[in-house]
Design an enzyme around this catalytic site. Structure first.
Site, PDB file in Angstrom:
ATOM      1  N   PRO A 125      43.263  74.814  34.176  1.00 23.32           N
ATOM      2  CA  PRO A 125      43.332  73.354  33.985  1.00 23.32           C
ATOM      3  C   PRO A 125      42.848  72.496  35.154  1.00 23.32           C
ATOM      4  CG  PRO A 125      45.493  74.218  34.483  1.00 23.32           C
ATOM      5  CD  PRO A 125      44.574  75.408  34.377  1.00 23.32           C
ATOM      6  N   CYS A 126      41.542  72.465  35.343  1.00 21.92           N
ATOM      7  CA  CYS A 126      40.968  71.622  36.396  1.00 21.92           C
ATOM      8  C   CYS A 126      41.163  70.140  36.101  1.00 21.92           C
ATOM      9  CB  CYS A 126      39.497  71.952  36.608  1.00 21.92           C
ATOM     10  SG  CYS A 126      38.502  71.902  35.117  1.00 21.92           S
TER      11      CYS A 126
END
Length: 171
Positions: A134-135
């Site tokens: 989850p950037c």
């Protein structure tokens, strides 16, 4: 030398069509169509669109659950061993950011003992596993919405989907 073969499936998501690419063992990427670094490191001639694939079907199940608003952890999905050692450290950090929470580039730099938040930003931007790693949960200082390989509007949508508060940049 045998040419490596990849399987590709497309996933229609609320943020656009996602391209999912894997071989028989590893997930190589989840990219929003035409994003920066789209299918980085893969040659077109080695990718075949398929109707079913065991690795990609696990990813699709995860994405379905995620977009329905449920929290799910995919710890058994093998991610391809790609990227530099530095990128791998940053991506491992990203995987530990819980659903609905955020960190800043500066916090990651501090936690990983890296002098430059910009270097962290570069590695975050090259993350090949959008949503799964989850950037989008990484914000600028003051929880400001900054950079996302497929566009900040998609990052904002993902954060709002997870119920996260953030500061929009004023133009």
């Amino acid at each position: 030398m045998t040419q490596k073969k990849y399987a590709k499936m497309f996933y229609p998501s609320p943020i656009g069509t996602l391209s999912l690419v894997a071989d028989e063992q590893y997930l190589y990427g989840i990219w929003v169509q035409d994003q920066t670094h789209f299918e980085r490191g893969l040659g077109d001639e080695t990718i075949e669109e398929v109707a079913s694939h065991s690795v990609l079907e696990k990813v699709i199940s995860y994405l379905d659950t995620y977009f329905e608003g449920s929290v799910q952890h995919l710890s058994d999905l093998p991610l391809a061993p790609i990227g530099t050692d530095f990128e791998k450290r940053v991506w491992a950090y990203l995987q530990a950011i819980p659903y609905g929470q955020t960190v800043t580039y500066g916090q990651i730099a501090q936690d990983l003992q890296v002098a430059s938040a910009q270097a962290i930003g570069g590695a975050v931007g090259r993350n090949p596993w959008s949503i799964l790693v989850p950037c989008h949960r990484v914000l600028g200082s003051g929880n400001r919405l900054t950079g996302y390989a497929s566009g900040v509007e998609k990052k904002a949508w993902l954060l709002q989907h997870e119920g996260v508060a953030f500061q929009e940049n004023k133009k």
